[in-house]
Design an enzyme around this catalytic site. Structure first.
Site, PDB file in Angstrom:
ATOM      1  N   GLY A 192      -6.540  -0.080   8.224  1.00 51.91           N
ATOM      2  CA  GLY A 192      -5.279  -0.745   8.523  1.00 51.91           C
ATOM      3  C   GLY A 192      -4.308   0.156   9.266  1.00 51.91           C
ATOM      4  O   GLY A 192      -4.349   1.379   9.156  1.00 51.91           O
TER       5      GLY A 192
ATOM      6  N   ARG B 266     -12.532  -1.829  10.630  1.00 53.09           N
ATOM      7  CA  ARG B 266     -12.920  -1.450   9.266  1.00 53.09           C
ATOM      8  C   ARG B 266     -14.430  -1.243   9.105  1.00 53.09           C
ATOM      9  O   ARG B 266     -14.945  -1.207   7.993  1.00 53.09           O
ATOM     10  CB  ARG B 266     -12.430  -2.513   8.281  1.00 53.09           C
ATOM     11  CG  ARG B 266     -10.906  -2.612   8.228  1.00 53.09           C
ATOM     12  CD  ARG B 266     -10.425  -3.525   7.116  1.00 53.09           C
ATOM     13  NE  ARG B 266      -8.977  -3.630   7.090  1.00 53.09           N
ATOM     14  CZ  ARG B 266      -8.162  -2.781   6.469  1.00 53.09           C
ATOM     15  NH1 ARG B 266      -8.675  -1.740   5.830  1.00 53.09           N
ATOM     16  NH2 ARG B 266      -6.853  -2.959   6.477  1.00 53.09           N
TER      17      ARG B 266
ATOM     18  N   ASP C 137     -11.297   5.656   2.145  1.00 56.35           N
ATOM     19  CA  ASP C 137     -12.649   5.222   2.512  1.00 56.35           C
ATOM     20  C   ASP C 137     -13.064   5.791   3.865  1.00 56.35           C
ATOM     21  O   ASP C 137     -14.202   6.235   4.039  1.00 56.35           O
ATOM     22  CB  ASP C 137     -12.712   3.689   2.566  1.00 56.35           C
ATOM     23  CG  ASP C 137     -12.770   3.067   1.169  1.00 56.35           C
ATOM     24  OD1 ASP C 137     -13.106   3.784   0.217  1.00 56.35           O
ATOM     25  OD2 ASP C 137     -12.462   1.866   1.045  1.00 56.35           O
TER      26      ASP C 137
ATOM     27  N   LYS D 138      -4.272   8.987   6.399  1.00 57.71           N
ATOM     28  CA  LYS D 138      -3.439   7.835   6.747  1.00 57.71           C
ATOM     29  C   LYS D 138      -3.535   6.765   5.684  1.00 57.71           C
ATOM     30  O   LYS D 138      -4.638   6.433   5.233  1.00 57.71           O
ATOM     31  CB  LYS D 138      -3.917   7.251   8.073  1.00 57.71           C
ATOM     32  CG  LYS D 138      -3.282   5.934   8.473  1.00 57.71           C
ATOM     33  CD  LYS D 138      -4.299   4.857   8.830  1.00 57.71           C
ATOM     34  CE  LYS D 138      -5.048   4.349   7.647  1.00 57.71           C
ATOM     35  NZ  LYS D 138      -5.893   3.179   7.913  1.00 57.71           N
ATOM     36  N   THR D 139      -2.435   6.227   5.229  1.00 62.36           N
ATOM     37  CA  THR D 139      -2.370   4.954   4.519  1.00 62.36           C
ATOM     38  C   THR D 139      -0.937   4.717   4.082  1.00 62.36           C
ATOM     39  O   THR D 139      -0.300   5.605   3.516  1.00 62.36           O
ATOM     40  CB  THR D 139      -3.292   4.853   3.285  1.00 62.36           C
ATOM     41  OG1 THR D 139      -2.994   3.657   2.570  1.00 62.36           O
ATOM     42  CG2 THR D 139      -3.128   6.021   2.338  1.00 62.36           C
TER      43      THR D 139
ATOM     44  N   ASP E 290      -0.180   2.805   1.764  1.00 63.26           N
ATOM     45  CA  ASP E 290      -0.194   2.601   0.311  1.00 63.26           C
ATOM     46  C   ASP E 290       0.150   3.868  -0.460  1.00 63.26           C
ATOM     47  O   ASP E 290       0.497   3.803  -1.638  1.00 63.26           O
ATOM     48  CB  ASP E 290      -1.560   2.096  -0.148  1.00 63.26           C
ATOM     49  CG  ASP E 290      -1.802   0.637   0.239  1.00 63.26           C
ATOM     50  OD1 ASP E 290      -0.835  -0.017   0.701  1.00 63.26           O
ATOM     51  OD2 ASP E 290      -2.932   0.158   0.087  1.00 63.26           O
TER      52      ASP E 290
END
Length: 553
Positions: free
Chosen positions: A81, A145, A176, A202-203, A205
């Site tokens: 994402g 993805r 992941d 990176k994220t 979240d």
């Protein structure tokens, strides 16, 4: 391409590098630290990664550059994402690569990891890179993805690298994606391909973090974006004084986004999934907790408030997780066809009632009908309920309403209860990066090339001391295997990067816990406002409240 005034201005912004990376490529030396071990399951991880396990952490410092001089052809992949700042990782990587040798080449694989397998790429040049500096999104090459995890994929990737003379691949992604980077690095080393693999954290979240990775990029910008919106709603809420706003924010596996937004905005209620799980709270208990605040505020004449809910909270409610498991079993195989053949909801409800245990049915029965139907209409390709699609903001708004009706009947509640619901998700993923993320991401990319230049493989680009001014940031790298453990995935034991959940004994949660009772009853709203790019440092370069609390600022 039409450009906004802000985009034009952001092109002119010069991202700040850590002090030791500012003196030119010739004066960047490397210092190796102690050998490392994995986060858990050391013997198994060492066995799976014999060529990349146990390597030392490294730090870059001012000194003579002793790396071998050779032409580098580097491939870069944006994976998973979107997160604000990804373009600056690519820009920093490109600038370091060109500063080292003008003949160096940066290839961008399009559409994520599949671009590498399909040999679909663009060769970057100055003009192309300059169009994307300090901007949000991943549209510079797109993302995807696709997982790089099979022997066949690795063979194809090796051939593509050989075809273009690629010496290194940088994978920009979350846990992941960096797990895949680690496995790919091991394959490249085992087969002596000469191709290095470097990851970047990176994220939005915020769950790719540990003692080495203080924050994943994009989290700062995304939470500031959500906090601006929540602050705007708080102000509207306090102006109209007639609605309870239930706001769901991103974060399926961890509640870092919800907690950061709560620390920024001080809403009346914020649920933390990890606490719900630790206390084994039921849906009814959570609804009562929120209803208590509604009742207390109504007693003071305040029939309004704000509730922040993490995206994945229902998965952490034990009774709800058990219900989902039973529903998945109920719809397994041909039974799903029998259920779908039923025409009316009444017939389907009877089918459900017959198939669920008494305990699961009790939970199912208290859900609003729209949520009940959602559980059976939205299933993934494996036939399982897609829990992330459940509108938990509407669920809790309705459950609290039911609690208040009962309290009104009992005479303990006399207020008015009207609701508005919101979900803030995609709004934060491609925002113009904050100065912090613009600087941090540029540093991660620049630093990634230094890891390549010094010959490291299977490493994550690492920049730390991030609550301090950029001049004091520390750049280096860590073996990705240091973050690995073994988890059960799809019936198999798999090496994966351990997700970081909100620590209930950590400083950010403890600060929230100490103040939330006051926030629940009082109108203590804070209005962060829009991200500022120009002006005083204390306004423009501030980092997250989470990081400031963790590092004692």
């Amino acid at each position: 391409m039409n450009l906004s005034p802000l985009q034009k201005a952001r092109y002119e912004y010069s991202p700040k590098l850590p002090g030791m990376l500012r003196n030119g490529i010739a004066e960047i030396a490397v210092k190796e630290g102690e050998k490392t071990t994995s986060a858990a399951d050391q013997e198994k991880i060492a066995e799976l990664f014999p060529n990349t396990y146990g390597e030392p952490e490294v730090t870059f410092e001012k000194g003579q550059n002793t790396s071998a001089s050779k032409k580098q052809v580097v491939g870069v992949i944006l994976s998973g994402g979107q997160a604000p700042g990804g373009h600056n990782v690519v820009s920093g990587l490109y600038d370091a690569l060109k500063a080292t040798n003008k003949e160096n080449v940066l290839i961008g694989f399009k559409g994520g990891p599949s671009g590498l397998i399909e040999d679909n790429f663009i060769v970057f040049d100055d003009a192309y890179i300059n169009e994307y500096r300090n901007t949000g999104g991943f549209d510079i090459i797109g993302s995807g993805r696709t997982k790089l995890e099979t022997e066949e994929q690795f063979k194809i990737a090796t051939e593509v690298c050989k075809k273009h003379g690629i010496t290194a691949i940088v994978i920009i992604g979350g846990d992941d994606s960096n797990t895949n980077a680690c496995v790919l690095a091991e394959y490249m080393a085992a087969h002596k391909t000469g191709v290095q693999v470097i990851g970047c954290p990176k994220t939005i979240d915020g769950d790719l973090k540990n003692e080495d990775i203080e924050i994943s990029f994009g989290f700062d910008t995304a939470t500031k974006t959500y906090s601006e919106l929540i602050g705007n709603i708080e102000r509207d809420c306090n102006s109209a004084k007639k609605y309870w706003h239930f706001i769901k924010v991103m974060g399926r596996s961890a509640s870092h986004v919800a907690l950061e937004c709560a620390l920024e905005c001080q809403p009346n209620i914020c649920l933390i999934s990890e606490e719900v799980k630790a206390k084994k709270q039921s849906l009814s208990e959570i609804a009562d907790y929120i209803a208590d605040a509604v009742e207390k505020r109504a007693a003071d004449g305040n029939n309004f408030g704000v509730v922040v809910i993490p995206e994945g909270v229902v998965e952490f409610v034990p009774e709800f997780s058990a219900l989902i498991s039973e529903i998945n079993e109920l719809l397994a195989g041909s039974k799903a066809d029998a259920f779908n053949a039923l025409e009316s909801w009444a017939e389907k409800y009877a089918f459900i009632e017959k198939g669920l245990s008494k305990e699961a049915m009790e939970v199912f029965a208290i859900l609003p009908q729209a949520i009940q139907q959602q559980l059976f209409l939205e299933r993934d390709p494996h036939g399982n309920v897609q829990v992330s699609l459940i509108e938990s903001e509407k669920l809790f708004a309705a459950l609290v309403g039911d609690k208040l009706k009962a309290r009104k009947a009992a005479g303990t509640y006399t207020g008015k209860y009207a609701t508005q619901t919101h979900f803030f998700g995609y709004e934060g993923r491609c925002a113009f990066p904050s100065n912090f993320d613009a600087d941090y991401c540029y540093s991660l990319g620049y630093n990634a090339f230094m890891l390549i230049q010094y010959g490291y493989n299977g490493y994550l680009s690492k920049v730390s001391n991030l609550s301090r001014p950029a001049e004091e940031w520390v750049a280096g790298g860590m073996p990705i295997t240091k973050m690995m453990n073994i988890e059960r995935r799809h019936g198999e034991d798999k090496p994966v990067i351990k997700k970081a959940l909100v620590e209930l004994d950590g400083k950010p949660f403890k600060y929230f816990e100490a103040h939330r009772d006051e926030w629940a009853v009082e109108t203590s709203y804070v209005f962060p406002g829009a991200i500022q790019y120009y002006g005083p440092t204390e306004v423009c370069d501030i980092t997250t409240r989470t990081l400031a609390l963790e590092q004692g600022k």
